[in-house]
Design a protein around this motif. Sequence first.
Motif, PDB file in Angstrom:
ATOM      1  N   CYS A 225       0.882  -1.166   0.000  1.00  0.00           N
ATOM      2  CA  CYS A 225       0.000   0.000   0.000  1.00  0.00           C
ATOM      3  C   CYS A 225       0.922   1.219   0.000  1.00  0.00           C
ATOM      4  O   CYS A 225       1.813   1.330   0.853  1.00  0.00           O
ATOM      5  N   TYR A 226       0.711   2.120  -0.967  1.00  0.00           N
ATOM      6  CA  TYR A 226       1.625   3.251  -1.112  1.00  0.00           C
ATOM      7  C   TYR A 226       0.833   4.538  -1.328  1.00  0.00           C
ATOM      8  O   TYR A 226      -0.332   4.517  -1.670  1.00  0.00           O
ATOM      9  N   ARG A 227       1.512   5.655  -1.107  1.00  0.00           N
ATOM     10  CA  ARG A 227       0.884   6.966  -1.215  1.00  0.00           C
ATOM     11  C   ARG A 227       1.209   7.591  -2.569  1.00  0.00           C
ATOM     12  O   ARG A 227       2.358   7.653  -2.978  1.00  0.00           O
ATOM     13  N   GLU A 228       0.144   8.021  -3.271  1.00  0.00           N
ATOM     14  CA  GLU A 228       0.310   8.724  -4.542  1.00  0.00           C
ATOM     15  C   GLU A 228      -0.672   9.893  -4.573  1.00  0.00           C
ATOM     16  O   GLU A 228      -1.881   9.696  -4.472  1.00  0.00           O
ATOM     17  N   ASP A 229      -0.131  11.113  -4.692  1.00  0.00           N
ATOM     18  CA  ASP A 229      -0.969  12.317  -4.728  1.00  0.00           C
ATOM     19  C   ASP A 229      -1.926  12.381  -3.533  1.00  0.00           C
ATOM     20  O   ASP A 229      -3.129  12.605  -3.684  1.00  0.00           O
ATOM     21  N   ASP A 230      -1.415  12.161  -2.346  1.00  0.00           N
ATOM     22  CA  ASP A 230      -2.191  12.235  -1.097  1.00  0.00           C
ATOM     23  C   ASP A 230      -3.315  11.212  -1.011  1.00  0.00           C
ATOM     24  O   ASP A 230      -4.237  11.356  -0.210  1.00  0.00           O
ATOM     25  N   GLU A 231      -3.287  10.196  -1.852  1.00  0.00           N
ATOM     26  CA  GLU A 231      -4.240   9.094  -1.758  1.00  0.00           C
ATOM     27  C   GLU A 231      -3.459   7.800  -1.621  1.00  0.00           C
ATOM     28  O   GLU A 231      -2.320   7.701  -2.063  1.00  0.00           O
ATOM     29  N   LEU A 232      -4.089   6.799  -1.002  1.00  0.00           N
ATOM     30  CA  LEU A 232      -3.438   5.505  -0.881  1.00  0.00           C
ATOM     31  C   LEU A 232      -3.932   4.585  -1.976  1.00  0.00           C
ATOM     32  O   LEU A 232      -5.113   4.565  -2.315  1.00  0.00           O
ATOM     33  N   ARG A 233      -3.000   3.824  -2.538  1.00  0.00           N
ATOM     34  CA  ARG A 233      -3.292   2.857  -3.589  1.00  0.00           C
ATOM     35  C   ARG A 233      -2.610   1.548  -3.207  1.00  0.00           C
ATOM     36  O   ARG A 233      -1.693   1.546  -2.387  1.00  0.00           O
ATOM     37  N   THR A 234      -3.041   0.458  -3.822  1.00  0.00           N
ATOM     38  CA  THR A 234      -2.390  -0.813  -3.530  1.00  0.00           C
ATOM     39  C   THR A 234      -1.993  -1.526  -4.814  1.00  0.00           C
ATOM     40  O   THR A 234      -2.627  -1.371  -5.854  1.00  0.00           O
ATOM     41  N   ILE A 235      -0.926  -2.288  -4.695  1.00  0.00           N
ATOM     42  CA  ILE A 235      -0.487  -3.215  -5.730  1.00  0.00           C
ATOM     43  C   ILE A 235      -0.259  -4.553  -5.032  1.00  0.00           C
ATOM     44  O   ILE A 235       0.379  -4.604  -3.981  1.00  0.00           O
ATOM     45  N   SER A 236      -0.804  -5.603  -5.614  1.00  0.00           N
ATOM     46  CA  SER A 236      -0.583  -6.931  -5.038  1.00  0.00           C
ATOM     47  C   SER A 236      -0.282  -7.923  -6.156  1.00  0.00           C
ATOM     48  O   SER A 236      -0.654  -7.713  -7.308  1.00  0.00           O
ATOM     49  N   VAL A 237       0.419  -8.989  -5.794  1.00  0.00           N
ATOM     50  CA  VAL A 237       0.778 -10.039  -6.740  1.00  0.00           C
ATOM     51  C   VAL A 237       0.117 -11.329  -6.257  1.00  0.00           C
ATOM     52  O   VAL A 237       0.236 -11.695  -5.086  1.00  0.00           O
ATOM     53  N   TRP A 238      -0.584 -11.986  -7.170  1.00  0.00           N
ATOM     54  CA  TRP A 238      -1.402 -13.156  -6.839  1.00  0.00           C
ATOM     55  C   TRP A 238      -1.035 -14.344  -7.713  1.00  0.00           C
ATOM     56  O   TRP A 238      -0.611 -14.186  -8.841  1.00  0.00           O
ATOM     57  N   GLU A 239      -1.277 -15.541  -7.162  1.00  0.00           N
ATOM     58  CA  GLU A 239      -1.247 -16.776  -7.938  1.00  0.00           C
ATOM     59  C   GLU A 239      -2.690 -17.228  -8.111  1.00  0.00           C
ATOM     60  O   GLU A 239      -3.376 -17.514  -7.137  1.00  0.00           O
TER      61      GLU A 239
END
Length: 200
Positions: free
Chosen positions: A144-158
């Motif tokens: 979970c990371y901050r971009e332009d004062d908003e939080l976004r997520t990136i996840s890797v799945w199988e």
Amino acid sequence: MALLFKFELSTHSVDSYDHLLLMLEEAGASSPPGRLYHVAYGPKDRLKIVDVWDSPPTMGPGQFQEFAEALLPALKDVGIVLQEPDVHDVHTIIQSKRTATRGPRRFLVKFDPPGMTAGQCDEIANSLDEAGLGAPAERLYHVCYREDDELRTISVWEGEEALRAYFDQLALIAVDLGLTEVARTEPVIEEVYHIIDGSP
């Protein structure tokens, strides 16, 4: 605090990326100290990269510089121009207790609900934990990371089935919490080409 780097490779050949990995491995720089995770994803003629690194204060002296000294000549040799990455502060990292296998297809999922705050992100994570859904075995990595004062997520799945079931549950929890914008947001799913897990 860790940092997340996002960029697109300036190459139309997945062979160039594969050759780059081989050159870095031969130089002993395929898993540099301080890099926690590397994933290449998207169409093979337009690969994109996400790297998660320890922040500079927690890295040893010269670690990133040493990696750059191996990376830059290798990039030049394979004809890849290093583009300026988007760099973002990481809020949280959740990692599976197992690493990726060569079994099911792997996917990178971007989830960008508009206006999501750190408090909302934490509230959703706590609710998922309470429901026993906070650490699905099929999710290899989550940031979970901050971009332009908003939080976004990136996840890797199988496996696509597990990730879709997870996001269905996440939407239900967001509705229960009154987070309608989060509940309405559809995740963006792209196929993973390559993963390097450098986490301790």
